[in-house]
Design a protein around this motif. Structure first.
Motif, short mmCIF file in Angstrom:
data_model
loop_
_atom_site.label_atom_id
_atom_site.label_comp_id
_atom_site.label_asym_id
_atom_site.label_seq_id
_atom_site.Cartn_x
_atom_site.Cartn_y
_atom_site.Cartn_z
N VAL A 90 0.84 -1.21 0.00
CA VAL A 90 0.00 0.00 0.00
C VAL A 90 0.88 1.26 0.00
CG1 VAL A 90 -1.70 1.32 1.33
CG2 VAL A 90 -1.93 -1.17 1.12
N LEU A 91 1.89 1.28 0.85
CA LEU A 91 2.78 2.43 0.93
C LEU A 91 3.55 2.64 -0.37
CD1 LEU A 91 4.13 1.92 4.56
CD2 LEU A 91 2.62 3.78 3.77
N LYS A 92 3.95 1.54 -0.99
CA LYS A 92 4.69 1.64 -2.25
C LYS A 92 3.77 2.13 -3.38
CE LYS A 92 7.54 -0.91 -5.48
NZ LYS A 92 7.99 -2.22 -5.94
N SER A 93 2.54 1.63 -3.43
CA SER A 93 1.62 2.07 -4.48
C SER A 93 1.28 3.55 -4.33
CB SER A 93 0.35 1.21 -4.48
OG SER A 93 -0.45 1.49 -3.38
N ALA A 94 1.36 4.08 -3.11
CA ALA A 94 1.13 5.50 -2.87
C ALA A 94 2.38 6.33 -3.14
CB ALA A 94 0.66 5.72 -1.43
N GLY A 95 3.50 5.65 -3.41
CA GLY A 95 4.73 6.35 -3.70
C GLY A 95 5.51 6.78 -2.48
N LEU A 96 5.14 6.29 -1.31
CA LEU A 96 5.79 6.71 -0.07
C LEU A 96 7.05 5.92 0.26
CD1 LEU A 96 2.62 7.32 2.10
CD2 LEU A 96 4.03 9.02 0.94
N VAL A 97 7.15 4.70 -0.26
CA VAL A 97 8.36 3.90 -0.06
C VAL A 97 8.86 3.38 -1.40
CG1 VAL A 97 7.76 3.19 2.30
CG2 VAL A 97 7.14 1.74 0.39
N ARG A 98 10.14 3.06 -1.40
CA ARG A 98 10.80 2.49 -2.58
C ARG A 98 11.42 1.16 -2.17
NH1 ARG A 98 13.85 8.13 -3.54
NH2 ARG A 98 12.26 9.13 -4.79
N ASP A 99 11.67 0.33 -3.17
CA ASP A 99 12.36 -0.92 -2.87
C ASP A 99 13.57 -1.06 -3.79
OD1 ASP A 99 11.07 -1.45 -5.25
OD2 ASP A 99 10.20 -3.33 -4.60
N GLU A 100 14.56 -1.81 -3.28
CA GLU A 100 15.79 -2.06 -4.03
C GLU A 100 16.27 -3.47 -3.72
OE1 GLU A 100 20.41 -0.56 -4.16
OE2 GLU A 100 18.91 0.82 -3.41
N ARG A 101 16.46 -4.24 -4.75
CA ARG A 101 16.96 -5.61 -4.58
C ARG A 101 18.47 -5.57 -4.38
NH1 ARG A 101 15.32 -10.64 -5.01
NH2 ARG A 101 13.28 -10.09 -5.83
N GLN A 102 18.91 -6.29 -3.35
CA GLN A 102 20.34 -6.46 -3.09
C GLN A 102 20.58 -7.95 -2.88
OE1 GLN A 102 21.62 -3.93 0.15
NE2 GLN A 102 20.82 -2.09 -0.81
N GLY A 103 20.98 -8.63 -3.94
CA GLY A 103 21.14 -10.07 -3.88
C GLY A 103 19.79 -10.74 -3.74
N TYR A 104 19.65 -11.56 -2.70
CA TYR A 104 18.39 -12.25 -2.44
C TYR A 104 17.37 -11.38 -1.70
CZ TYR A 104 20.75 -16.57 -3.77
OH TYR A 104 21.41 -17.53 -4.46
N TRP A 105 17.81 -10.27 -1.16
CA TRP A 105 16.97 -9.46 -0.28
C TRP A 105 16.44 -8.22 -1.00
CZ3 TRP A 105 15.81 -11.98 3.95
CH2 TRP A 105 16.70 -12.94 4.43
N ILE A 106 15.28 -7.79 -0.56
CA ILE A 106 14.73 -6.52 -1.02
C ILE A 106 14.69 -5.59 0.18
CG2 ILE A 106 12.72 -5.31 -1.96
CD1 ILE A 106 12.01 -7.90 -3.43
N TYR A 107 15.31 -4.43 0.02
CA TYR A 107 15.33 -3.44 1.09
C TYR A 107 14.39 -2.29 0.72
CZ TYR A 107 19.15 -5.87 3.27
OH TYR A 107 19.90 -6.82 3.89
#
Length: 98
Positions: free
Chosen positions: A50-67
């Motif tokens: 929900v927060l990502k779809s509202a543009g309030l958070v971003r994600d970044e893949r680092q290897g196997y993990w998403i931060y």
């Protein structure tokens, strides 16, 4: 106006505010947030979606993990919008709204 109402509706959920508070400190994985909040990974993932779809958070893949990290520009826009709504004269500063 409708867009602002939707944004405030998204932010009306306590756990989402807690997630934002955590992400203010540093980017985190779902696992780390779930542990810090004492909820399931699934619950955190749903709030992040929900927060990502509202543009309030971003994600970044680092290897196997998403931060996840905050979109500080979007949060600043939200803060400015709230300041326009608040009429107590506090300006979001040290004075508290009554």
């Amino acid at each position: 106006m409708k867009e602002a109402a939707e944004l405030f509706k998204i932010l009306s959920v306590d756990k989402r505010i807690e997630i934002i508070e955590l992400l203010k400190k540093e980017p985190m994985s779902v696992n780390a947030m779930a542990e810090a909040l004492g909820v399931t990974q699934s619950a955190v993932s749903q709030h992040l979606r929900v927060l990502k779809s509202a543009g309030l958070v971003r994600d970044e893949r680092q290897g196997y993990w998403i931060y996840y990290s905050l979109n500080r520009e979007a949060l600043e826009s939200c803060r400015q919008r709230l300041n326009r709504v608040c009429t107590c004269g506090c300006g979001g500063g040290e004075k508290k709204c009554q």
